[in-house]
Design an enzyme around this catalytic site. Structure first.
Site, PDB file in Angstrom:
ATOM      1  N   LYS A 251       0.856  -1.203   0.000  1.00  0.00           N
ATOM      2  CA  LYS A 251       0.000   0.000   0.000  1.00  0.00           C
ATOM      3  C   LYS A 251       0.883   1.241   0.000  1.00  0.00           C
ATOM      4  O   LYS A 251       1.700   1.436   0.906  1.00  0.00           O
ATOM      5  CB  LYS A 251      -0.912  -0.010   1.237  1.00  0.00           C
ATOM      6  N   ASP A 256      -2.605  10.164   3.785  1.00  0.00           N
ATOM      7  CA  ASP A 256      -4.010   9.792   3.922  1.00  0.00           C
ATOM      8  C   ASP A 256      -4.730  10.812   4.799  1.00  0.00           C
ATOM      9  O   ASP A 256      -4.669  10.744   6.025  1.00  0.00           O
ATOM     10  CB  ASP A 256      -4.108   8.382   4.545  1.00  0.00           C
ATOM     11  N   LYS A 263     -10.235  12.887   8.163  1.00  0.00           N
ATOM     12  CA  LYS A 263      -9.791  12.478   9.490  1.00  0.00           C
ATOM     13  C   LYS A 263      -9.731  13.683  10.422  1.00  0.00           C
ATOM     14  O   LYS A 263      -9.550  14.807   9.962  1.00  0.00           O
ATOM     15  CB  LYS A 263      -8.374  11.877   9.399  1.00  0.00           C
ATOM     16  N   ASP A 274       1.524   6.227   5.758  1.00  0.00           N
ATOM     17  CA  ASP A 274       0.556   5.307   5.162  1.00  0.00           C
ATOM     18  C   ASP A 274       1.097   4.634   3.893  1.00  0.00           C
ATOM     19  O   ASP A 274       0.383   3.880   3.234  1.00  0.00           O
ATOM     20  CB  ASP A 274      -0.762   6.046   4.872  1.00  0.00           C
ATOM     21  N   ASP A 333     -12.247   7.144   3.597  1.00  0.00           N
ATOM     22  CA  ASP A 333     -11.046   6.894   4.409  1.00  0.00           C
ATOM     23  C   ASP A 333     -10.655   5.413   4.387  1.00  0.00           C
ATOM     24  O   ASP A 333      -9.566   5.050   4.820  1.00  0.00           O
ATOM     25  CB  ASP A 333     -11.304   7.358   5.849  1.00  0.00           C
ATOM     26  N   GLU A 335      -9.474   3.758   2.027  1.00  0.00           N
ATOM     27  CA  GLU A 335      -8.918   3.869   0.677  1.00  0.00           C
ATOM     28  C   GLU A 335      -7.855   2.816   0.378  1.00  0.00           C
ATOM     29  O   GLU A 335      -7.632   2.475  -0.775  1.00  0.00           O
ATOM     30  CB  GLU A 335      -8.328   5.272   0.468  1.00  0.00           C
ATOM     31  N   ARG A 337      -7.745  -0.405   0.886  1.00  0.00           N
ATOM     32  CA  ARG A 337      -8.289  -1.605   0.234  1.00  0.00           C
ATOM     33  C   ARG A 337      -8.659  -1.321  -1.217  1.00  0.00           C
ATOM     34  O   ARG A 337      -8.671  -2.223  -2.045  1.00  0.00           O
ATOM     35  CB  ARG A 337      -9.478  -2.123   1.054  1.00  0.00           C
TER      36      ARG A 337
HETATM   37  N1  BES Z   1      -4.369   4.378   6.931  1.00  0.00           N
HETATM   38  C1  BES Z   1      -5.540   4.152   7.682  1.00  0.00           C
HETATM   39  C2  BES Z   1      -5.342   3.124   8.786  1.00  0.00           C
HETATM   40  C3  BES Z   1      -4.640   3.605  10.020  1.00  0.00           C
HETATM   41  C4  BES Z   1      -5.226   4.499  10.877  1.00  0.00           C
HETATM   42  C5  BES Z   1      -3.400   3.093  10.330  1.00  0.00           C
HETATM   43  C6  BES Z   1      -4.567   4.888  12.027  1.00  0.00           C
HETATM   44  C7  BES Z   1      -2.758   3.466  11.485  1.00  0.00           C
HETATM   45  C8  BES Z   1      -3.335   4.370  12.338  1.00  0.00           C
HETATM   46  C9  BES Z   1      -6.660   3.636   6.770  1.00  0.00           C
HETATM   47  O1  BES Z   1      -6.661   4.146   5.485  1.00  0.00           O
HETATM   48  C10 BES Z   1      -7.937   4.061   7.401  1.00  0.00           C
HETATM   49  O2  BES Z   1      -8.186   5.224   7.468  1.00  0.00           O
HETATM   50  N2  BES Z   1      -8.730   3.075   7.848  1.00  0.00           N
HETATM   51  C11 BES Z   1      -9.944   3.350   8.503  1.00  0.00           C
HETATM   52  C12 BES Z   1     -10.973   2.373   7.974  1.00  0.00           C
HETATM   53  C13 BES Z   1     -12.361   2.700   8.391  1.00  0.00           C
HETATM   54  C14 BES Z   1     -12.829   3.951   7.686  1.00  0.00           C
HETATM   55  C15 BES Z   1     -13.250   1.530   8.031  1.00  0.00           C
HETATM   56  C16 BES Z   1      -9.734   3.152   9.999  1.00  0.00           C
HETATM   57  O3  BES Z   1      -9.016   2.252  10.384  1.00  0.00           O
HETATM   58  O4  BES Z   1     -10.268   3.950  10.758  1.00  0.00           O
HETATM   59 ZN    ZN Z   2      -4.838   4.723   4.760  1.00  0.00          ZN
HETATM   60 MN    MN Z   3      -7.719   5.991   5.330  1.00  0.00          MN
END
Ligand code: BES
Ligand code: ZN
Ligand code: MN
Length: 492
Positions: A251, A256, A263, A274, A333, A335, A337
């Site tokens: 990834k 992000d 966020k 990220d 968010d 993104e 996947r």
């Molecule tokens: N890059 C983030 C995951 C992340 C968040 C990694 C905080 C480390 C610390 C990912 O893109 C994301 O935002 N995931 C969301 C998914 C949700 C919207 C289903 C998450 O984990 O909150």
């Molecule tokens: Zn992310």
């Molecule tokens: Mn995200």
């Protein structure tokens, strides 16, 4: 930093001129007649030094020792884990200013895995990020001699450790760079730089090519950014082309923001990390270039920013992925996947023996496993076992998580083949279930490194994980696939 392996007993180590001599003392240490041995034995006898990993005693220019400073360091049972733990406990001594030359001496027989772990721990402890902080006190340590009683048995492990350091530091470097110094285009340039190494090739696809490939999910994420996306394709050809490759997919979200599902501000800066999955793939190729194992590997990196903008994808938008499956983007968010699913579809064209994606995918994985183990998901038990055991031997741990089909229920959508999010419950698993819809029957594993790829707080920075795990896995595969190579490793 330069590492050298040298035959040294403690009498010889005492004659090495250096800024720091670390003597690694394991349980059951039998002193020789030399001065250092006698000192260490006396300290243990008097209870001033324990052989528990990390327990230590510092000395300053002891008589008959050429080193300016000496650390007598307990390394417990002498395992890789204990050696690593012990050396990280004296990180302060290893990164002290004016410590340019260090000698690390195993007082008795060294286990191969402990030698590799020691090399990696010294590098980890002394690493300093300087790219955008040029006035920082750069790493003082420039040369480290690893002394063991007999080098033949540990030579291969030592070389692996040194290559892993190059790979891990490459990953740390790119992970740490701020997003304006690590754009998708700059990541692509870094990948092209790796193609200077033997047997490595790199191709970079831009937005037009990605559109031609019909990667609708990846394109949707990139829409909101002024930075053009890059789809990076690396190859390492170490075996005959008839041998199916392992495909690694990283990834590469270089920043992000969350997109329109933006966020909160707190700690958003950490979303420059990220792209640590991508950095992990780049670091792995860096190490492969060094080690030249007999295996074929493909590295794929979908790289872009996730930004809010007038053109950005909106919650509820439906896009068509390269696989033909449609996706309702309920949360912009989620993104990671979306970029990964198209890369996984593309990966199938290599008819891989296995594919492994590496991603800072979910905050839920941080909640589940913290910073100790990466989340491991797999549709294949043998692949899962191989990755888990590679992690154990490389001291870069992961833990298998479930993939029951029931976890996919929440991904149902009234407007597309699937939504891109389910509820909050089991968030790291539902993310993995989403990815699984794009891998078919190919043996596939997913490493969620959201908790392990970087540290926050005062020690904020990239860890370079899971480069060691991935390289160890590939070395293990190369050893089992080729009888000649298997014989070579059997010797250690
Ligand atoms: N890059 C983030 C995951 C992340 C968040 C990694 C905080 C480390 C610390 C990912 O893109 C994301 O935002 N995931 C969301 C998914 C949700 C919207 C289903 C998450 O984990 O909150
Ligand atoms: Zn992310
Ligand atoms: Mn995200």
């Amino acid at each position: 930093m330069n590492f050298d392996l040298k035959t040294l007993d403690l009498a010889a180590a005492a004659l090495e001129k250096c800024d720091l001599l670390v003597v690694l003392i394991a349980e059951g240490f039998k002193p020789g007649k030399d001065a250092l041995s006698s000192l260490a034995a006396l300290a243990v006898k008097n209870g001033d030094l324990s052989t528990k990993p990390g327990k230590h005693l510092q000395l300053y220019q002891p008589p008959a020792v050429a080193a300016r400073r000496v650390v007598l360091l307990g390394v417990g049972d002498g395992s890789a884990r204990a050696a690593r733990q012990a050396l990280l406990a004296v990180a302060g001594a290893l990164k002290a200013p004016k410590t340019q030359r260090a000698v690390l001496c195993f007082a008795a027989d060294a286990k191969p895995a402990a030698v590799s772990a020691a090399v990696q721990a010294v590098a980890e402890a002394s690493y300093v990020y300087t790219t955008t902080k040029p006035k920082a006190d750069a790493r003082a340590l420039s040369r480290c001699i690893v002394g063991v009683p007999a080098i033949a048995a540990v030579r291969e492990a030592f070389d692996t450790g040194v290559a892993l350091v190059a790979g891990v530091e490459f990953a740390r470097e790119w992970g740490n760079r701020p997003a304006n110094h690590a754009t998708p285009s700059l990541l692509a340039e870094a990948a092209k730089g790796l193609a200077k190494l033997p047997r490595i090739q790199c191709k970079v696809h831009g937005p037009a090519e990605v559109a031609r490939l019909k990667m609708g999910a990846f394109l949707a994420v990139a829409r909101g950014s002024e930075e053009p996306l890059r789809f990076i394709e690396l190859r390492y050809d170490g075996a005959p082309s008839s041998q199916p490759p392992v495909v690694l997919v990283g990834k590469g979200i270089t920043f992000d923001t969350g997109g329109i599902s933006i966020k909160p501000a707190a700690e958003m800066d950490e979303m420059k990390f990220d792209m640590c999955g991508a950095a992990g793939v780049l670091g792995t190729f860096r190490a492969l270039g060094e080690l030249q194992p007999a295996i074929n590997v493909v590295g794929l990196i979908p790289a872009c920013e996730n930004m809010p903008d007038g053109r950005a994808v909106k919650p509820g938008d439906v896009v068509t992925s390269m696989s033909g499956q449609t996706i309702e983007i309920l949360n912009t968010d989620a993104e990671g996947r979306l970029v990964l699913c198209d890369a996984l579809t593309y990966a199938a064209r290599f008819k891989p023996a296995a594919m492994v994606d590496i991603a800072t995918l979910t905050g839920a994985c941080v909640i589940a496993l913290g910073g100790v183990r990466s989340g491991l998901f797999a549709n294949d038990d043998a692949l899962a076992a191989a990755l888990q055991s590679a992690g154990e031997s490389a001291q870069d741990l992961c833990w298998r998580m479930p993939l029951d089909d029931d976890y996919a229920d929440g991904l149902k959508s009234n407007f597309a083949d699937m939504g891109n999010v389910a509820g909050r419950a089991g968030g790291s698993i539902t993310a993995a279930k989403f990815l699984q819809k794009f891998v078919g029957d190919i043996p596939w594993a997913h490493l969620d490194i959201a908790g392990t790829a970087w540290k926050g707080g005062a020690a904020k920075g990239s860890t370079g994980r899971p480069v060691a795990l991935l390289v160890q896995y590939l070395l293990d595969q190369a050893a089992t696939a080729k009888p000649a190579a298997a014989k070579r490793t059997a010797k250690k």
